[in-house]
Design an enzyme around this catalytic site. Sequence first.
Site, mmCIF file in Angstrom:
data_model
loop_
_atom_site.group_PDB
_atom_site.id
_atom_site.type_symbol
_atom_site.label_atom_id
_atom_site.label_comp_id
_atom_site.label_asym_id
_atom_site.label_seq_id
_atom_site.Cartn_x
_atom_site.Cartn_y
_atom_site.Cartn_z
ATOM 1 N N ASP A 72 -20.189 25.124 13.482
ATOM 2 C CA ASP A 72 -20.120 26.577 13.339
ATOM 3 C C ASP A 72 -21.506 27.230 13.243
ATOM 4 O O ASP A 72 -22.496 26.567 12.895
ATOM 5 C CB ASP A 72 -19.353 26.947 12.065
ATOM 6 C CG ASP A 72 -17.854 26.733 12.187
ATOM 7 O OD1 ASP A 72 -17.427 26.127 13.189
ATOM 8 O OD2 ASP A 72 -17.121 27.154 11.280
ATOM 9 N N HIS A 131 -16.656 32.790 16.736
ATOM 10 C CA HIS A 131 -16.809 32.777 15.275
ATOM 11 C C HIS A 131 -17.299 34.140 14.779
ATOM 12 O O HIS A 131 -18.007 34.206 13.786
ATOM 13 C CB HIS A 131 -17.789 31.669 14.881
ATOM 14 C CG HIS A 131 -17.708 31.255 13.434
ATOM 15 N ND1 HIS A 131 -16.519 31.112 12.750
ATOM 16 C CD2 HIS A 131 -18.696 30.969 12.529
ATOM 17 C CE1 HIS A 131 -16.768 30.730 11.505
ATOM 18 N NE2 HIS A 131 -18.082 30.645 11.345
ATOM 19 N N HIS A 165 -20.669 37.108 11.475
ATOM 20 C CA HIS A 165 -20.174 36.254 10.397
ATOM 21 C C HIS A 165 -19.812 37.042 9.135
ATOM 22 O O HIS A 165 -20.204 36.686 8.023
ATOM 23 C CB HIS A 165 -21.221 35.187 10.054
ATOM 24 C CG HIS A 165 -20.635 33.953 9.416
ATOM 25 N ND1 HIS A 165 -20.344 33.874 8.071
ATOM 26 C CD2 HIS A 165 -20.300 32.753 9.943
ATOM 27 C CE1 HIS A 165 -19.848 32.681 7.792
ATOM 28 N NE2 HIS A 165 -19.814 31.977 8.908
ATOM 29 N N HIS A 181 -21.991 22.357 10.640
ATOM 30 C CA HIS A 181 -22.727 23.551 11.054
ATOM 31 C C HIS A 181 -23.983 23.141 11.812
ATOM 32 O O HIS A 181 -24.627 22.139 11.484
ATOM 33 C CB HIS A 181 -23.126 24.392 9.830
ATOM 34 C CG HIS A 181 -21.949 24.936 9.077
ATOM 35 N ND1 HIS A 181 -21.212 24.163 8.205
ATOM 36 C CD2 HIS A 181 -21.369 26.175 9.085
ATOM 37 C CE1 HIS A 181 -20.226 24.900 7.688
ATOM 38 N NE2 HIS A 181 -20.298 26.116 8.213
#
Length: 281
Positions: free
Chosen positions: A101, A152, A156, A246
């Site tokens: 991510d 995503h 964020h 990540h």
Amino acid sequence: MQKDQLLTRRRALLAGAAALAAGAAGTAGLLASTGSPDPPARSTGPAAGAAARRALKPSAYRLRPLTGDVPPRAVPPPVPVRRAPLLRMAGRGRTMLLTFDDGPDPRCTPHILDTLARYDVRATFFVCGEMADWNRDLLARMADEGHVVGNHTWSHPLLTGLSRSGVRSEMERTSDVVEEACGERPQWFRAPYGAWNRTVFQLGAELGMEPLAWTVDTGDWAAPGTRAIVDRVENGAAPGVVVLSHDAGGDRSQSVRALRSYLPWLLDSGYHLTVPRRPPA
């Protein structure tokens, strides 16, 4: 007198017709020479320079595509509105998914891609639009190497605190960047912080994306140490598991080193690392 005028007019008409015929012959000769495999000998001198200045140039207008020739944006396939994100992936045998991510980040993402390429493994990258917009070359590399590029959001945020239009903007802008860099819109979405609500599920479905969460959280976002990340993956490994890691959002060098350790272990243990496939509606 009238007879002389008629003769003069007739001569003028004949001269005009001859000029038109000569022009047509010249144009035909030019077209024929363009298609000839052996170009005519180049002449020199003042006459050649004048002829070159008079040479026809391609029309910029003719080079523009017609509006009707531009393909319309592909309509995303219908996706059911789910009430919960997918946590596991069904598959034969010992199948697992690796997901990353927050990227792409030029400091860490290339190293992760290099390791995946070394072992011929495909993964899923849930990218943030802000990062993706600045690193489109990495998005293109992901797609070229067979990885799945998911959405995503743009920046964020905590989606459950945004308006419906705000959520749509976060999703849609990121999908636009992914399409421009990879050639197709993302089919998978992951909410930041794992925060989902009805609006997120509805808008994700409208944009043609399935919601995917995770089963095993490596906790690498907190930089617990390379060994701790490796242990969480190896202890949580099981058929259908989705691993969360990540590749951006800070120093992810521990994530890079951990992947180099647990990936060969997973393969040696008989796991097949793959990418998500749409479940039946």
